[in-house]
Design a protein around this motif. Structure first.
Motif, PDB file in Angstrom:
ATOM      1  N   SER A 105     -49.655   1.912  86.366  1.00  0.00           N
ATOM      2  CA  SER A 105     -51.368   2.770  85.819  1.00  0.00           C
ATOM      3  C   SER A 105     -52.232   1.994  86.423  1.00  0.00           C
ATOM      4  O   SER A 105     -53.854   2.430  86.736  1.00  0.00           O
ATOM      5  N   SER A 106     -52.352   0.399  87.307  1.00  0.00           N
ATOM      6  CA  SER A 106     -53.126   0.662  88.862  1.00  0.00           C
ATOM      7  C   SER A 106     -53.135   1.123  89.810  1.00  0.00           C
ATOM      8  O   SER A 106     -53.684   0.742  90.807  1.00  0.00           O
ATOM      9  N   LEU A 107     -51.943   1.896  90.042  1.00  0.00           N
ATOM     10  CA  LEU A 107     -52.350   2.632  91.461  1.00  0.00           C
ATOM     11  C   LEU A 107     -52.725   4.457  91.002  1.00  0.00           C
ATOM     12  O   LEU A 107     -51.867   5.270  90.184  1.00  0.00           O
ATOM     13  N   ASP A 108     -52.920   4.879  91.630  1.00  0.00           N
ATOM     14  CA  ASP A 108     -53.350   7.195  91.234  1.00  0.00           C
ATOM     15  C   ASP A 108     -52.726   6.754  91.658  1.00  0.00           C
ATOM     16  O   ASP A 108     -51.980   6.879  92.793  1.00  0.00           O
ATOM     17  N   PRO A 109     -51.141   8.280  90.994  1.00  0.00           N
ATOM     18  CA  PRO A 109     -50.229   8.617  90.823  1.00  0.00           C
ATOM     19  C   PRO A 109     -49.725   9.638  92.761  1.00  0.00           C
ATOM     20  O   PRO A 109     -49.785  10.169  92.603  1.00  0.00           O
ATOM     21  N   ARG A 110     -51.805  10.259  92.520  1.00  0.00           N
ATOM     22  CA  ARG A 110     -51.833  11.238  93.173  1.00  0.00           C
ATOM     23  C   ARG A 110     -52.364  10.518  94.876  1.00  0.00           C
ATOM     24  O   ARG A 110     -52.549  11.767  95.724  1.00  0.00           O
ATOM     25  N   GLN A 111     -52.677   9.225  95.119  1.00  0.00           N
ATOM     26  CA  GLN A 111     -52.271   8.589  96.137  1.00  0.00           C
ATOM     27  C   GLN A 111     -51.231   8.099  96.905  1.00  0.00           C
ATOM     28  O   GLN A 111     -50.029   7.650  96.230  1.00  0.00           O
ATOM     29  N   GLU A 119     -57.963   3.336 101.628  1.00  0.00           N
ATOM     30  CA  GLU A 119     -59.754   3.485 100.629  1.00  0.00           C
ATOM     31  C   GLU A 119     -60.428   1.723 100.742  1.00  0.00           C
ATOM     32  O   GLU A 119     -61.429   2.018 101.120  1.00  0.00           O
ATOM     33  N   SER A 152     -46.055   6.519 103.619  1.00  0.00           N
ATOM     34  CA  SER A 152     -46.509   8.490 103.807  1.00  0.00           C
ATOM     35  C   SER A 152     -45.562   8.738 101.764  1.00  0.00           C
ATOM     36  O   SER A 152     -45.920   9.335 101.087  1.00  0.00           O
ATOM     37  N   ARG A 153     -45.203   7.654 101.273  1.00  0.00           N
ATOM     38  CA  ARG A 153     -45.114   8.016 100.093  1.00  0.00           C
ATOM     39  C   ARG A 153     -45.858   8.037  99.064  1.00  0.00           C
ATOM     40  O   ARG A 153     -47.105   6.649  98.703  1.00  0.00           O
ATOM     41  N   TYR A 154     -45.407   8.036  97.673  1.00  0.00           N
ATOM     42  CA  TYR A 154     -46.595   7.712  96.057  1.00  0.00           C
ATOM     43  C   TYR A 154     -45.740   7.325  95.281  1.00  0.00           C
ATOM     44  O   TYR A 154     -44.550   6.745  95.345  1.00  0.00           O
ATOM     45  N   HIS A 156     -44.947   6.812  92.377  1.00  0.00           N
ATOM     46  CA  HIS A 156     -43.894   6.902  91.277  1.00  0.00           C
ATOM     47  C   HIS A 156     -42.608   6.641  92.203  1.00  0.00           C
ATOM     48  O   HIS A 156     -41.549   7.111  91.890  1.00  0.00           O
ATOM     49  N   GLU A 157     -42.627   6.603  93.657  1.00  0.00           N
ATOM     50  CA  GLU A 157     -40.988   6.677  94.396  1.00  0.00           C
ATOM     51  C   GLU A 157     -40.893   5.294  94.617  1.00  0.00           C
ATOM     52  O   GLU A 157     -39.664   4.760  94.633  1.00  0.00           O
ATOM     53  N   ARG A 170     -52.832  -3.890  98.777  1.00  0.00           N
ATOM     54  CA  ARG A 170     -53.747  -3.205  98.573  1.00  0.00           C
ATOM     55  C   ARG A 170     -55.492  -4.717  98.643  1.00  0.00           C
ATOM     56  O   ARG A 170     -56.514  -4.807  99.355  1.00  0.00           O
TER      57      ARG A 170
END
Lengths: 370, 319
Positions: A105-111, A119, A152-154, A156-157, A170
């Protein structure tokens, strides 16, 4: 004498309790953090332990000004943070980072990972052009033990441990001085926990980081911390160097906490003394008078405990501080523990003292049974 | 060597290939799920046909939609209740003014699509702006932000308190009957839905840990709202937009039916055609049935696709 990086003085975070359908009326305050003072030395690790709801996470967030403190001061390397204007505070944030409990939850799933790591660099204008940033990010990925193809991965992977590494990367990529790690490993498998803890230690050695590690796992905190602070109901009750605290806990609450740690030896485990605390954690909206712990303390005395709030005072070696009126007498055995009748605490204001003896109290007839 | 080592070799090969691959974003993954959903395929096919008809309709229509052939040739005498049905030349028969119904259906598809898309866009744009500002203000703006949010949301509440058809009728009455009026009216009616939806989603997101993480990185509030909160709040809005397209078409038809649509009947539109048919229901129910079927099937297409998108974007909802 080592240099002090963070000095917190009488920090308070009170959340208003609001009622009313149309107009909010403040009917009380939840005193999540109520007068905490501590210092963290440069390059050292300060461990903060306490049960859930004792305000340790709130303390961490208030220290970073992610939650505005109600009172008190936070001095970070000579700069007072609580009165710092937003803009300066924002640029100061580069130097103090946070690692979160839940790496999902502390990582934006769309980034993707590259964007996550870029960032902060962008926000502070570090690294100039794209190529230079990529180099910096590649180096950080290596440092936290993530492969380069992760870029390049997200989120959730990745697996839980890898995600936590992303979270650490980060924070580390900005080359901060202080990292507040809020339960950094409690969401991970035990086998992964050790890896992440070791990574945090390696990074500290390499980069000269200062940590505030918040955890409820005593073993984790002992392993990583130079100084350990024990929190109960919004306040520090004891503070000492790691080994000192674990070998010689002075505060009754710390003793109870330590006695809850299982020993990996069945024979010792069978004979181990355990202090079971009676009753529930009192509501932080209506904390007990005097010593916060006196309602559950097996050593509580009729005098002082109920009406005089003990401050931290140095006992013995000089680094060991305890907030208990009777610490010496308890240690010498002059004061014997007694049974505690659990107080049935009604929700919020107006605690009803029902003196119902709970089963938990019956299990502690004489406190520690050897 | 043994079978076992062969297997291990193959596994490592497979995992090596996997490492070369690019990351899969949530949008890509949602699209993958969408492609596997039967209702998405059916919905999308219906809509594809509808869109193709809307685009090429005027060129493939066998007759002019405004040419009153039936009256000219003396076959249609609607005053006497004679409106011939389907025949080899006129597949769906004539309408009450002797025009070829099939041609009118084909040409009318474009108007219907236009009404649906434009009114949804109006609702989506205004709603997203109001909801976006309110959501960002409430989530990140502190005391002033909560005040801004309160003002905007009470305004939306007022809109929501009025029955939607009544609101649309009054807007249409205020601006005069025309196709533009219908679009604006139907669009404005859907504003509160979009505003509330986006605001709610943004509020839920702004409490998330990753927003706190971005704050602690030193990212500005505006950037957090635009790059983190809004993209993560869009999924329900996109789904709602697809579903609103269906209701917009139906509502536009209802307004046209009530006589608030385009008064110029030379431009065929399914809603208007339905309205015109009411006097001849007893003689030729087909005049009402065909436009109604068109509206229903199109709305069904949008609904199927919308529901499939909802499931694809949020797999947790799947039964």
């Amino acid at each position: 004498m080592t240099e002090v990086l963070v000095e917190v003085d009488d920090l308070k975070v009170h959340f208003p309790i609001k009622r009313g359908a149309f107009f909010d009326r403040v009917v009380g305050h939840v005193k999540a953090v109520d007068g905490v003072s501590l210092r963290i030395e440069k390059g050292k690790t300060y461990g903060l332990v306490g049960e859930s709801g004792c305000g340790k996470s709130t303390l961490g967030r208030a220290l970073l000004q992610l939650t505005k403190p109600t009172g008190g001061t936070v001095n970070f390397d000579g700069t007072e943070l609580t009165t710092l204007p937003t803009k300066q505070l924002r640029s100061m944030r580069r130097r103090m980072q946070m690692i979160f409990q839940d790496p999902m939850s502390s990582l934006d799933p769309r980034q993707n990972v590259e964007s996550i790591l870029t960032e902060g660099l962008q926000a502070h204008g570090i690294g100039g052009d794209r190529a230079e940033r990529r180099k910096l990010i590649a180096k950080t990925l290596d440092a936290v033990g993530l492969p380069q193809w992760a870029l390049s991965r997200y989120p959730h992977e990745f697996s839980g441990g890898q995600r936590q590494r992303i979270g650490i990367a980060r924070a580390v990529v900005l080359n901060p001085d202080l990292i507040v790690a809020d339960e950094p490993v409690s969401a991970l498998d035990v086998s992964i926990q050790a890896q992440v803890i070791n990574l945090l230690e390696d990074l500290q050695e390499e980069l000269g980081l200062t940590y505030l590690v918040i955890a409820h796992d005593l073993a984790v905190v002992r392993h990583i911390s130079d100084t350990v602070g024990v929190m109960y109901l919004g306040a520090l009750v004891e503070e000492a160097s790691g080994d000192d605290l674990y070998e010689r806990p002075l505060h009754p609450y710390t003793r109870a906490l330590m006695s809850a740690v299982p020993v990996p030896d069945p024979e010792v485990e069978d004979r181990r003394e355990r202090i079971l605390l009676a009753g529930d954690l009192p509501s932080p909206a209506n904390p007990p008078s005097g010593c916060r712990f006196h309602t559950r303390c097996p050593w509580a005395q009729p005098t002082r405990c109920g009406d005089e709030r003990p401050g931290l005072r140095v006992i013995g070696t000089g680094t060991h501080r305890v907030a208990c009126h009777w610490a010496e007498q308890i240690e010498s055995g002059e004061i014997r523990p007694h049974a505690v009748t659990a107080e049935v605490v009604a929700d919020g204001a107006g605690a009803v003292e029902a003196h119902g003896t709970l089963a938990a109290a019956l299990e502690t007839p004489g406190g520690p049974v050897v | 060597m043994s079978v076992k080592t062969d297997k291990i070799d193959r596994l490592s090969e497979l995992s090596a290939v996997k490492q070369e691959e690019q990351g899969v974003s949530l949008w890509t993954e949602a699209f993958r799920r969408l492609r596997r959903s039967p209702s998405a395929i059916i919905g999308a096919s219906i809509l594809l046909i509808f869109v193709i008809v809307a685009i090429i309709g005027p060129w493939v229509a066998p007759y002019s939609p405004t040419d009153t052939i039936g009256i000219r040739e003396g076959v249609v005498k609607s005053g006497q209740g004679i409106i011939p049905g389907a025949s080899a030349e006129h597949w769906l028969g004539y309408d009450h003014q002797g025009r070829d119904l099939f041609s009118r259906m084909l040409v009318g598809a474009r108007q219907t699509l236009l009404v649906g898309v434009i009114s949804t866009l109006i609702g989506l744009t205004i709603g997203a702006i109001i909801g976006g500002i309110a959501g960002a203000a409430a989530g990140l703006g502190g005391r002033v932000g909560r005040w801004v949010d309160n003002v905007l949301m009470r305004f939306v509440d007022i809109m929501l308190a009025l029955p939607s058809l009544l609101l649309a009728v009054s807007i249409a009455a205020l601006l005069g009957a025309s196709l533009t009026t219908v679009m604006i009216a139907v669009g404005l009616v859907s504003v509160p839905i979009f505003a509330r939806l986006l605001r709610g989603a943004m509020l839920a997101q702004s409490g998330g840990d990753y927003v706190l993480a971005a704050t602690s990185l030193g990212v500005t509030r505006r950037r957090i709202a635009l790059t983190h909160i809004v993209p993560n709040s869009l999924a329900p809005v996109i789904v709602q937009a697809t579903l609103t397209l269906a209701t917009a078409i139906i509502e536009a038809a209802a307004l046209s039916f009530l006589g608030l649509g385009n008064p110029d009947s030379s431009v065929p539109e399914w809603g208007v055609m339905l309205a015109d048919a009411q006097s001849y229901l007893g003689i030729r129910p087909g005049l009402a049935i065909y436009p109604a079927l068109g509206i229903i099937i199109t709305a069904l297409g949008f609904t199927l696709l919308g529901e499939a998108m909802r499931e694809a974007l949020d797999p947790k909802l799947r039964k």
